[in-house]
Write a protein that holds these residues in place. Sequence first.
Motif, PDB file in Angstrom:
ATOM      1  N   ARG A  55     -33.262  65.270 -21.454  1.00 20.53           N
ATOM      2  CA  ARG A  55     -33.349  66.460 -22.316  1.00 20.53           C
ATOM      3  C   ARG A  55     -33.156  67.727 -21.488  1.00 20.53           C
ATOM      4  N   ARG A  56     -33.809  67.783 -20.328  1.00 24.94           N
ATOM      5  CA  ARG A  56     -33.675  68.969 -19.480  1.00 24.94           C
ATOM      6  C   ARG A  56     -32.229  69.167 -19.037  1.00 24.94           C
ATOM      7  N   MET A  57     -31.553  68.072 -18.691  1.00 25.85           N
ATOM      8  CA  MET A  57     -30.162  68.169 -18.264  1.00 25.85           C
ATOM      9  C   MET A  57     -29.259  68.640 -19.401  1.00 25.85           C
ATOM     10  N   ILE A  58     -29.461  68.081 -20.583  1.00 27.05           N
ATOM     11  CA  ILE A  58     -28.633  68.455 -21.738  1.00 27.05           C
ATOM     12  C   ILE A  58     -28.875  69.913 -22.113  1.00 27.05           C
ATOM     13  N   GLU A  59     -30.132  70.333 -22.097  1.00 26.48           N
ATOM     14  CA  GLU A  59     -30.431  71.724 -22.442  1.00 26.48           C
ATOM     15  C   GLU A  59     -29.818  72.690 -21.434  1.00 26.48           C
ATOM     16  N   GLU A  60     -29.896  72.343 -20.138  1.00 24.63           N
ATOM     17  CA  GLU A  60     -29.279  73.207 -19.139  1.00 24.63           C
ATOM     18  C   GLU A  60     -27.766  73.257 -19.323  1.00 24.63           C
ATOM     19  N   LEU A  61     -27.187  72.108 -19.592  1.00 24.72           N
ATOM     20  CA  LEU A  61     -25.740  72.047 -19.782  1.00 24.72           C
ATOM     21  C   LEU A  61     -25.316  72.878 -20.997  1.00 24.72           C
ATOM     22  N   ARG A  62     -26.065  72.770 -22.078  1.00 23.70           N
ATOM     23  CA  ARG A  62     -25.758  73.551 -23.282  1.00 23.70           C
ATOM     24  C   ARG A  62     -25.917  75.060 -23.019  1.00 23.70           C
ATOM     25  N   GLY A  63     -26.769  75.400 -22.075  1.00 24.83           N
ATOM     26  CA  GLY A  63     -26.928  76.797 -21.730  1.00 24.83           C
ATOM     27  C   GLY A  63     -25.784  77.336 -20.893  1.00 24.83           C
ATOM     28  N   ARG A  64     -24.964  76.438 -20.357  1.00 27.21           N
ATOM     29  CA  ARG A  64     -23.859  76.834 -19.486  1.00 27.21           C
ATOM     30  C   ARG A  64     -22.493  76.726 -20.168  1.00 27.21           C
ATOM     31  N   THR A  65     -22.406  75.976 -21.249  1.00 23.32           N
ATOM     32  CA  THR A  65     -21.115  75.813 -21.923  1.00 23.32           C
ATOM     33  C   THR A  65     -21.331  75.573 -23.409  1.00 23.32           C
ATOM     34  N   ASP A  66     -20.369  76.026 -24.205  1.00 19.65           N
ATOM     35  CA  ASP A  66     -20.383  75.708 -25.631  1.00 19.65           C
ATOM     36  C   ASP A  66     -19.297  74.689 -25.962  1.00 19.65           C
ATOM     37  N   ARG A  67     -18.754  74.085 -24.913  1.00 17.23           N
ATOM     38  CA  ARG A  67     -17.690  73.098 -25.093  1.00 17.23           C
ATOM     39  C   ARG A  67     -18.236  71.675 -25.047  1.00 17.23           C
ATOM     40  N   ALA A  68     -17.392  70.738 -25.426  1.00 18.58           N
ATOM     41  CA  ALA A  68     -17.801  69.335 -25.459  1.00 18.58           C
ATOM     42  C   ALA A  68     -18.105  68.819 -24.062  1.00 18.58           C
ATOM     43  N   PHE A  69     -19.058  67.902 -23.974  1.00 20.69           N
ATOM     44  CA  PHE A  69     -19.359  67.212 -22.714  1.00 20.69           C
ATOM     45  C   PHE A  69     -19.799  65.791 -23.024  1.00 20.69           C
ATOM     46  N   ASN A  70     -19.867  64.989 -21.980  1.00 13.92           N
ATOM     47  CA  ASN A  70     -20.180  63.569 -22.090  1.00 13.92           C
ATOM     48  C   ASN A  70     -21.528  63.273 -21.438  1.00 13.92           C
ATOM     49  N   VAL A  71     -22.336  62.451 -22.104  1.00 15.77           N
ATOM     50  CA  VAL A  71     -23.599  61.974 -21.544  1.00 15.77           C
ATOM     51  C   VAL A  71     -23.476  60.463 -21.354  1.00 15.77           C
ATOM     52  N   ASN A  72     -23.668  60.015 -20.125  1.00 20.60           N
ATOM     53  CA  ASN A  72     -23.494  58.599 -19.790  1.00 20.60           C
ATOM     54  C   ASN A  72     -24.835  57.897 -19.646  1.00 20.60           C
ATOM     55  N   VAL A  73     -24.926  56.683 -20.200  1.00 20.88           N
ATOM     56  CA  VAL A  73     -26.136  55.872 -20.102  1.00 20.88           C
ATOM     57  C   VAL A  73     -25.781  54.493 -19.545  1.00 20.88           C
ATOM     58  N   PHE A  74     -26.781  53.853 -18.938  1.00 20.64           N
ATOM     59  CA  PHE A  74     -26.619  52.502 -18.393  1.00 20.64           C
ATOM     60  C   PHE A  74     -27.100  51.485 -19.425  1.00 20.64           C
ATOM     61  N   ALA A  75     -26.245  50.529 -19.767  1.00 18.56           N
ATOM     62  CA  ALA A  75     -26.593  49.509 -20.759  1.00 18.56           C
ATOM     63  C   ALA A  75     -26.607  48.130 -20.110  1.00 18.56           C
ATOM     64  N   HIS A  76     -27.313  48.030 -18.998  1.00 16.23           N
ATOM     65  CA  HIS A  76     -27.369  46.760 -18.265  1.00 16.23           C
ATOM     66  C   HIS A  76     -28.377  45.797 -18.886  1.00 16.23           C
ATOM     67  N   GLY A  77     -28.192  44.532 -18.558  1.00 13.04           N
ATOM     68  CA  GLY A  77     -29.131  43.520 -19.010  1.00 13.04           C
ATOM     69  C   GLY A  77     -30.451  43.627 -18.270  1.00 13.04           C
ATOM     70  N   ALA A  78     -31.473  42.994 -18.811  1.00 14.97           N
ATOM     71  CA  ALA A  78     -32.799  43.059 -18.204  1.00 14.97           C
ATOM     72  C   ALA A  78     -32.774  42.472 -16.793  1.00 14.97           C
ATOM     73  N   ALA A  79     -33.455  43.143 -15.877  1.00 14.73           N
ATOM     74  CA  ALA A  79     -33.540  42.652 -14.503  1.00 14.73           C
ATOM     75  C   ALA A  79     -34.357  41.363 -14.460  1.00 14.73           C
ATOM     76  N   LYS A  80     -33.934  40.466 -13.596  1.00 19.53           N
ATOM     77  CA  LYS A  80     -34.635  39.190 -13.434  1.00 19.53           C
ATOM     78  C   LYS A  80     -35.478  39.268 -12.163  1.00 19.53           C
ATOM     79  N   ALA A  81     -36.765  39.403 -12.361  1.00 12.22           N
ATOM     80  CA  ALA A  81     -37.671  39.496 -11.217  1.00 12.22           C
ATOM     81  C   ALA A  81     -37.759  38.153 -10.497  1.00 12.22           C
ATOM     82  N   ASP A  82     -37.821  38.201  -9.175  1.00  9.59           N
ATOM     83  CA  ASP A  82     -37.961  37.014  -8.336  1.00  9.59           C
ATOM     84  C   ASP A  82     -38.841  37.414  -7.153  1.00  9.59           C
ATOM     85  N   PRO A  83     -40.163  37.288  -7.306  1.00  2.00           N
ATOM     86  CA  PRO A  83     -41.078  37.767  -6.265  1.00  2.00           C
ATOM     87  C   PRO A  83     -40.785  37.203  -4.876  1.00  2.00           C
ATOM     88  N   ALA A  84     -40.401  35.925  -4.793  1.00  2.00           N
ATOM     89  CA  ALA A  84     -40.133  35.323  -3.482  1.00  2.00           C
ATOM     90  C   ALA A  84     -38.899  35.966  -2.845  1.00  2.00           C
TER      91      ALA A  84
END
Length: 350
Positions: free
Chosen positions: A42-71
């Motif tokens: 939210r902070r990043m998007i708000e700052e970005l909107r304060g700097r431009t009124d043009r279109a921009f892209n927000v990227n997210v990670f859609a990875h699968g769940a991590a498989k824990a292996d304590p050993a």
Amino acid sequence: MLLPIIQAPMAGVSTPALAAEVSNAGGLGSIGVGATDAAGARRMIEELRGRTDRAFNVNVFAHGAAKADPALEAAWLDWLAPLFTEFDAEGPKELRIIYRSFVDDADMLALLLETRPAVVSLHFGLPPAETIAALKAAGITLLATATSLNEARKIEAAGIDAIVAQGIEAGGHRGMFDPAGPDDGLGTFVLTRQLVRQANVPIIAAGGIMDGAGIAAALDLGAVAAQLGTAFVSCPESAADEGYRKALAGEGAYHTRLTTFVSGRPARALANRFTALQELASGRQPPDYPIAYDAGKALHAAAKAKGEHGFGAHWAGQGAPLARTLHAAELVATLARELADVRGIPARHG
């Protein structure tokens, strides 16, 4: 976007200032929020909107769940222990899952639906169908990364608006849906041409593209735009630290390496002490992503505190030696002029 130029999201390196400069100059600026939570995004998007009124892209990670292996994780920390000792530091006692996947992040989805950036891009895979439907219903254009035709087919079937064809040359993390699966390692132009011919949605070429000639080549192969990441790392508006910038201008730029040792997923980086570990440790496997990244970040912090920058996640593509140190707006204008020169048309930007 007036120009067929997209600045890659580069979580941890791209900033609202960088993205705004690119968008204001006529490209599509991007921020990566995969390494933060909804409040940070939210902070990043708000700052970005304060700097431009043009279109921009927000990227997210859609990875699968991590498989824990304590050993495995304990063995990994034991193996790294001498390196922490070299820098008078103690490694973590245990490793954490430091990044939450967008696949199950209801708070991040709610934020995107509320703020409605013009573009949202997906890396490492796809979220559930209902998430995609909600984003599209909000009027958001969706992009997703493919490293193969099979991934591209899944992206198209999911109703995504355009595909980022990420070649093996690209810096940073491979966008593979399954990092443990086979990887043909297709180059940017081969992959782009395959997808242009076989997909029914627009294709964006990514990987190794650093100048107007590279953008023109991508467009000639049928891409609608080119995505550049490494080209923007040296911009003053990026968050790259001094060690990263020096490394990008050094010999390591000519010898980028794919490594899983930094984060647990294949990623291309400048050759440094961290990438060398994989070459020296035949057969050793790191913990799953992003669990291994917890150790990688701790080691970098310990080394950096002693003036050693060779354990940074210095992501960079094979085009790294072509990097230029220009302000982001100046770089976009330069790329536009180069593209116009190659194609013999008047430059348009801004």
